[in-house]
Design a protein around this motif. Structure first.
Motif, PDB file in Angstrom:
ATOM      1  N   ALA A 140       4.456  -4.617  16.297  1.00 62.31           N
ATOM      2  CA  ALA A 140       2.988  -4.561  16.249  1.00 62.31           C
ATOM      3  C   ALA A 140       2.529  -3.596  15.159  1.00 62.31           C
ATOM      4  CB  ALA A 140       2.424  -4.153  17.610  1.00 62.31           C
ATOM      5  N   SER A 141       3.130  -2.423  15.116  1.00 57.16           N
ATOM      6  CA  SER A 141       2.773  -1.431  14.107  1.00 57.16           C
ATOM      7  C   SER A 141       3.061  -1.955  12.704  1.00 57.16           C
ATOM      8  CB  SER A 141       3.544  -0.135  14.359  1.00 57.16           C
ATOM      9  OG  SER A 141       3.289   0.815  13.370  1.00 57.16           O
ATOM     10  N   LEU A 142       4.220  -2.570  12.519  1.00 56.29           N
ATOM     11  CA  LEU A 142       4.586  -3.111  11.212  1.00 56.29           C
ATOM     12  C   LEU A 142       3.651  -4.244  10.786  1.00 56.29           C
ATOM     13  CD1 LEU A 142       8.460  -3.041  11.636  1.00 56.29           C
ATOM     14  CD2 LEU A 142       7.123  -1.650  10.038  1.00 56.29           C
ATOM     15  N   HIS A 143       3.257  -5.082  11.737  1.00 53.74           N
ATOM     16  CA  HIS A 143       2.350  -6.189  11.429  1.00 53.74           C
ATOM     17  C   HIS A 143       0.981  -5.659  10.995  1.00 53.74           C
ATOM     18  CE1 HIS A 143       0.466 -10.114  11.678  1.00 53.74           C
ATOM     19  NE2 HIS A 143      -0.481  -9.573  12.429  1.00 53.74           N
ATOM     20  N   ILE A 144       0.435  -4.727  11.755  1.00 49.44           N
ATOM     21  CA  ILE A 144      -0.867  -4.135  11.414  1.00 49.44           C
ATOM     22  C   ILE A 144      -0.784  -3.425  10.069  1.00 49.44           C
ATOM     23  CG2 ILE A 144      -2.519  -2.337  12.074  1.00 49.44           C
ATOM     24  CD1 ILE A 144      -1.850  -3.097  15.020  1.00 49.44           C
ATOM     25  N   ALA A 145       0.296  -2.696   9.843  1.00 47.12           N
ATOM     26  CA  ALA A 145       0.464  -1.966   8.585  1.00 47.12           C
ATOM     27  C   ALA A 145       0.496  -2.925   7.400  1.00 47.12           C
ATOM     28  CB  ALA A 145       1.733  -1.129   8.627  1.00 47.12           C
ATOM     29  N   LYS A 146       1.228  -4.018   7.534  1.00 48.54           N
ATOM     30  CA  LYS A 146       1.318  -4.994   6.441  1.00 48.54           C
ATOM     31  C   LYS A 146      -0.052  -5.597   6.142  1.00 48.54           C
ATOM     32  CE  LYS A 146       3.794  -9.069   4.877  1.00 48.54           C
ATOM     33  NZ  LYS A 146       4.794 -10.085   5.171  1.00 48.54           N
ATOM     34  N   LYS A 147      -0.798  -5.936   7.198  1.00 42.61           N
ATOM     35  CA  LYS A 147      -2.141  -6.501   6.996  1.00 42.61           C
ATOM     36  C   LYS A 147      -3.076  -5.497   6.327  1.00 42.61           C
ATOM     37  CE  LYS A 147      -3.924  -9.595   9.621  1.00 42.61           C
ATOM     38  NZ  LYS A 147      -4.498 -10.434  10.648  1.00 42.61           N
ATOM     39  N   ALA A 148      -2.858  -4.196   6.575  1.00 40.96           N
ATOM     40  CA  ALA A 148      -3.713  -3.153   6.000  1.00 40.96           C
ATOM     41  C   ALA A 148      -3.288  -2.785   4.580  1.00 40.96           C
ATOM     42  CB  ALA A 148      -3.685  -1.917   6.897  1.00 40.96           C
ATOM     43  N   GLY A 149      -2.148  -3.302   4.112  1.00 43.45           N
ATOM     44  CA  GLY A 149      -1.710  -3.027   2.747  1.00 43.45           C
ATOM     45  C   GLY A 149      -0.595  -2.010   2.629  1.00 43.45           C
ATOM     46  N   PHE A 150       0.052  -1.654   3.743  1.00 44.39           N
ATOM     47  CA  PHE A 150       1.187  -0.733   3.695  1.00 44.39           C
ATOM     48  C   PHE A 150       2.443  -1.495   3.290  1.00 44.39           C
ATOM     49  CE2 PHE A 150      -1.650   1.766   6.266  1.00 44.39           C
ATOM     50  CZ  PHE A 150      -1.275   3.081   6.056  1.00 44.39           C
ATOM     51  N   GLU A 151       3.338  -0.807   2.596  1.00 40.41           N
ATOM     52  CA  GLU A 151       4.635  -1.364   2.229  1.00 40.41           C
ATOM     53  C   GLU A 151       5.726  -0.366   2.591  1.00 40.41           C
ATOM     54  OE1 GLU A 151       4.775  -2.421  -1.892  1.00 40.41           O
ATOM     55  OE2 GLU A 151       3.058  -3.788  -1.724  1.00 40.41           O
TER      56      GLU A 151
END
Length: 166
Positions: A17-28
């Motif tokens: 969940a954290s990784l999915h939200i982070a990816k959608k927010a522009g985190f790599e």
């Protein structure tokens, strides 16, 4: 107050969940780490030590403190000295956050890396984890020979450092 140059956070590789939200927010993902565990019954002498900027001179990479990952700067070294127990064993410094059991090394360079891990484990008593950056992946089999193992399969990086990229 200062300005932030970037935003980073670390997370477990199965925190989907954290990784999915982070990816959608522009985190790599910018760095990956292995965390292995071991049970030890050593009895050697471990001396108290203090960390300095020279202890991290081999790299400008991030500094680990268990699951906390921080930038390599003087403020971080001061934070580590306040919040970690720092030790020296046969010339190798390592540190463990207070009330934690994760071993963090100051030097991950090839020269003496496995010898450092081995000398530390011979002095520890109890269950400990160790953080290993993915750029030292080739050393994992040797680290396992010192008594550390992955807790689960697959055996791969299990902690990620993510940064907001714009």
């Amino acid at each position: 107050a200062g300005n932030a140059n970037h935003i980073e956070f670390s997370t477990y590789y199965k925190n989907y969940a954290s990784l999915h939200i982070a990816k959608k927010a522009g985190f790599e993902v910018i760095e990956r780490f292995f965390i292995l565990s071991g049970e030890f019954s050593g009895s050697g002498e471990i001396k108290k030590a203090i960390l300095t900027e020279n202890d991290f001179r081999q790299s400008n990479r991030h500094i680990t403190a268990g699951w906390k990952i921080i930038a390599p700067c003087s403020e971080s070294i001061e934070w580590l000295n306040r919040n970690c127990n720092v030790y020296s064993a046969e010339g190798s410094k390592f540190y463990i956050r207070k009330n934690d059991t994760v071993i963090n090394l100051t030097d991950y360079s090839k020269e003496g890396f496995i010898e450092s891990v081995d000398s530390i484990t011979r002095k520890l008593n109890g269950r400990y984890d160790i953080v290993v950056p993915d750029y030292r992946e080739e050393s994992i089999s040797e680290i396992k020979n010192t008594g550390f193992e992955f807790r689960e399969k697959p055996e791969g990086p299990n902690m990620f450092l993510l940064r907001l990229v714009n």
